[in-house]
Design a protein around this motif. Structure first.
Motif, PDB file in Angstrom:
ATOM      1  N   ARG A  13     106.632  11.250  -7.974  1.00  0.00           N
ATOM      2  CA  ARG A  13     106.077  10.027  -7.385  1.00  0.00           C
ATOM      3  C   ARG A  13     107.214   9.023  -7.179  1.00  0.00           C
ATOM      4  NH1 ARG A  13     100.917   7.719  -7.173  1.00  0.00           N
ATOM      5  NH2 ARG A  13     100.911   5.440  -7.256  1.00  0.00           N
ATOM      6  N   VAL A  14     107.271   8.471  -5.971  1.00  0.00           N
ATOM      7  CA  VAL A  14     108.287   7.481  -5.632  1.00  0.00           C
ATOM      8  C   VAL A  14     107.557   6.249  -5.100  1.00  0.00           C
ATOM      9  CG1 VAL A  14     110.246   6.944  -4.139  1.00  0.00           C
ATOM     10  CG2 VAL A  14     109.971   9.266  -5.045  1.00  0.00           C
ATOM     11  N   GLU A  15     107.804   5.114  -5.722  1.00  0.00           N
ATOM     12  CA  GLU A  15     107.176   3.878  -5.274  1.00  0.00           C
ATOM     13  C   GLU A  15     108.211   3.007  -4.590  1.00  0.00           C
ATOM     14  OE1 GLU A  15     104.809   1.985  -8.281  1.00  0.00           O
ATOM     15  OE2 GLU A  15     104.004   3.902  -8.967  1.00  0.00           O
ATOM     16  N   ALA A  16     107.807   2.389  -3.502  1.00  0.00           N
ATOM     17  CA  ALA A  16     108.653   1.465  -2.753  1.00  0.00           C
ATOM     18  C   ALA A  16     107.738   0.347  -2.256  1.00  0.00           C
ATOM     19  CB  ALA A  16     109.328   2.197  -1.592  1.00  0.00           C
ATOM     20  N   PRO A  17     108.295  -0.771  -1.851  1.00  0.00           N
ATOM     21  CA  PRO A  17     107.432  -1.866  -1.392  1.00  0.00           C
ATOM     22  C   PRO A  17     106.453  -1.420  -0.305  1.00  0.00           C
ATOM     23  CG  PRO A  17     109.694  -2.631  -1.621  1.00  0.00           C
ATOM     24  CD  PRO A  17     109.712  -1.128  -1.810  1.00  0.00           C
ATOM     25  N   GLY A  18     105.157  -1.577  -0.594  1.00  0.00           N
ATOM     26  CA  GLY A  18     104.117  -1.288   0.378  1.00  0.00           C
ATOM     27  C   GLY A  18     103.744   0.159   0.583  1.00  0.00           C
ATOM     28  N   ILE A  19     104.399   1.094  -0.142  1.00  0.00           N
ATOM     29  CA  ILE A  19     104.070   2.522   0.005  1.00  0.00           C
ATOM     30  C   ILE A  19     104.262   3.252  -1.319  1.00  0.00           C
ATOM     31  CG2 ILE A  19     104.675   2.738   2.448  1.00  0.00           C
ATOM     32  CD1 ILE A  19     107.266   4.215   1.389  1.00  0.00           C
ATOM     33  N   VAL A  20     103.660   4.427  -1.363  1.00  0.00           N
ATOM     34  CA  VAL A  20     103.879   5.368  -2.459  1.00  0.00           C
ATOM     35  C   VAL A  20     104.100   6.735  -1.832  1.00  0.00           C
ATOM     36  CG1 VAL A  20     102.837   6.517  -4.455  1.00  0.00           C
ATOM     37  CG2 VAL A  20     102.438   4.087  -4.079  1.00  0.00           C
ATOM     38  N   ALA A  48     106.624   4.308   8.321  1.00  0.00           N
ATOM     39  CA  ALA A  48     107.635   5.357   8.528  1.00  0.00           C
ATOM     40  C   ALA A  48     109.007   4.892   8.064  1.00  0.00           C
ATOM     41  CB  ALA A  48     107.677   5.777   9.996  1.00  0.00           C
ATOM     42  N   VAL A  49     109.397   3.686   8.411  1.00  0.00           N
ATOM     43  CA  VAL A  49     110.711   3.180   8.010  1.00  0.00           C
ATOM     44  C   VAL A  49     110.809   3.122   6.486  1.00  0.00           C
ATOM     45  CG1 VAL A  49     112.280   1.191   8.081  1.00  0.00           C
ATOM     46  CG2 VAL A  49     111.063   1.900  10.151  1.00  0.00           C
ATOM     47  N   ARG A  50     109.776   2.612   5.828  1.00  0.00           N
ATOM     48  CA  ARG A  50     109.798   2.529   4.357  1.00  0.00           C
ATOM     49  C   ARG A  50     109.808   3.918   3.730  1.00  0.00           C
ATOM     50  NH1 ARG A  50     106.152  -1.827   5.515  1.00  0.00           N
ATOM     51  NH2 ARG A  50     104.360  -0.602   4.816  1.00  0.00           N
ATOM     52  N   ALA A  51     109.040   4.850   4.295  1.00  0.00           N
ATOM     53  CA  ALA A  51     108.991   6.210   3.735  1.00  0.00           C
ATOM     54  C   ALA A  51     110.327   6.925   3.916  1.00  0.00           C
ATOM     55  CB  ALA A  51     107.868   7.013   4.397  1.00  0.00           C
ATOM     56  N   VAL A  52     110.924   6.808   5.090  1.00  0.00           N
ATOM     57  CA  VAL A  52     112.219   7.444   5.331  1.00  0.00           C
ATOM     58  C   VAL A  52     113.274   6.828   4.413  1.00  0.00           C
ATOM     59  CG1 VAL A  52     114.064   7.724   7.040  1.00  0.00           C
ATOM     60  CG2 VAL A  52     111.696   8.221   7.669  1.00  0.00           C
ATOM     61  N   GLY A  53     113.222   5.522   4.227  1.00  0.00           N
ATOM     62  CA  GLY A  53     114.165   4.870   3.324  1.00  0.00           C
ATOM     63  C   GLY A  53     114.007   5.342   1.888  1.00  0.00           C
ATOM     64  N   ALA A  54     112.769   5.419   1.416  1.00  0.00           N
ATOM     65  CA  ALA A  54     112.523   5.860   0.029  1.00  0.00           C
ATOM     66  C   ALA A  54     112.921   7.322  -0.160  1.00  0.00           C
ATOM     67  CB  ALA A  54     111.048   5.652  -0.326  1.00  0.00           C
ATOM     68  N   ALA A  55     112.574   8.177   0.801  1.00  0.00           N
ATOM     69  CA  ALA A  55     112.935   9.596   0.696  1.00  0.00           C
ATOM     70  C   ALA A  55     114.454   9.774   0.764  1.00  0.00           C
ATOM     71  CB  ALA A  55     112.249  10.406   1.794  1.00  0.00           C
ATOM     72  N   SER A  56     115.123   8.970   1.581  1.00  0.00           N
ATOM     73  CA  SER A  56     116.590   9.044   1.680  1.00  0.00           C
ATOM     74  C   SER A  56     117.232   8.639   0.354  1.00  0.00           C
ATOM     75  CB  SER A  56     117.096   8.139   2.809  1.00  0.00           C
ATOM     76  OG  SER A  56     116.619   8.567   4.056  1.00  0.00           O
ATOM     77  N   ARG A  57     116.754   7.555  -0.239  1.00  0.00           N
ATOM     78  CA  ARG A  57     117.304   7.128  -1.537  1.00  0.00           C
ATOM     79  C   ARG A  57     117.082   8.193  -2.601  1.00  0.00           C
ATOM     80  NH1 ARG A  57     115.316   2.532   0.648  1.00  0.00           N
ATOM     81  NH2 ARG A  57     113.382   2.561  -0.568  1.00  0.00           N
ATOM     82  N   PHE A  58     115.920   8.851  -2.581  1.00  0.00           N
ATOM     83  CA  PHE A  58     115.652   9.941  -3.512  1.00  0.00           C
ATOM     84  C   PHE A  58     116.636  11.093  -3.267  1.00  0.00           C
ATOM     85  CE2 PHE A  58     113.681  13.898  -4.799  1.00  0.00           C
ATOM     86  CZ  PHE A  58     113.146  13.603  -6.045  1.00  0.00           C
ATOM     87  N   ALA A  59     116.833  11.439  -1.998  1.00  0.00           N
ATOM     88  CA  ALA A  59     117.720  12.563  -1.659  1.00  0.00           C
ATOM     89  C   ALA A  59     119.148  12.299  -2.117  1.00  0.00           C
ATOM     90  CB  ALA A  59     117.690  12.823  -0.152  1.00  0.00           C
TER      91      ALA A  59
END
Length: 186
Positions: free
Chosen positions: A10-17, A110-121
């Protein structure tokens, strides 16, 4: 490079999970896969039991070749999908792909999800580079890539045959771990 866990983190970021797919996502996935834009630009789940197979494959990280998530809004409703896939452990790179459900478009998911997934990667998996490809005609995807910090690196001619049966030119975007600096969560 670190081996991904065997199931979604689980990855949480502003406005999305970013979370695992769940049985209560089935109706939203069926509606999303019926959307013409998602069907054209993204390989999806079609045919009998397709949604269940899609969820199962995205929730199974045991082959260490992808990290995939359902993207949920603050109410925990599914609004999209994001995946870091084709993970190349030797090169330390991977591709990233995403889609947003019709009811959630143009809200920044999409921008928030791509950013969160990129930081995870970069942070959790220790990757060095992410590639993002999209059909030149898919202007929305280009806007997402640029807003998420990916640099446009070129155009590949007739590089991918999409669901319409046509080989489309694609933009290649790239993001390095160093592009995110300390935000990469290392």
């Amino acid at each position: 490079m670190t081996t991904p866990p065997s199931s979604p983190v689980r990855v949480e970021a502003p406005g999305i999970v970013l979370r695992a797919y769940r049985p209560d996502d089935v109706a939203d996935l069926e509606a999303a896969f019926a959307d013409e834009a998602i069907a054209l630009w993204n390989p999806g789940a079609y045919g009998p039991d397709a949604v269940e197979r899609f969820m199962s494959s995205r929730n199974d990280w045991s082959d260490a070749d992808h990290a995939s998530w359902a993207v949920a809004d603050p109410t925990d409703r599914l609004v999209g999908s994001v995946s870091v896939y084709k993970v190349d452990r030797d090169q330390g790179d991977a591709e990233i792909g995403y889609w947003v459900a019709p009811w959630a478009r143009r809200q920044g998911y999409a921008v928030r999800a791509v950013g969160a997934a990129s930081r995870f990667a970069f942070g959790r998996l220790g990757l060095h580079r992410l590639y993002l490809f999209h059909a030149v005609e898919n202007a929305g995807s280009c806007a997402v890539a640029l807003a998420a910090g990916f640099r446009h690196e070129g155009t590949m001619r007739e590089s991918y045959r999409y669901a319409d049966g046509v080989h489309h030119d694609e933009h290649l975007h790239g993001l390095l771990a160093s592009d995110l600096g300390p935000e990469a969560d290392r």
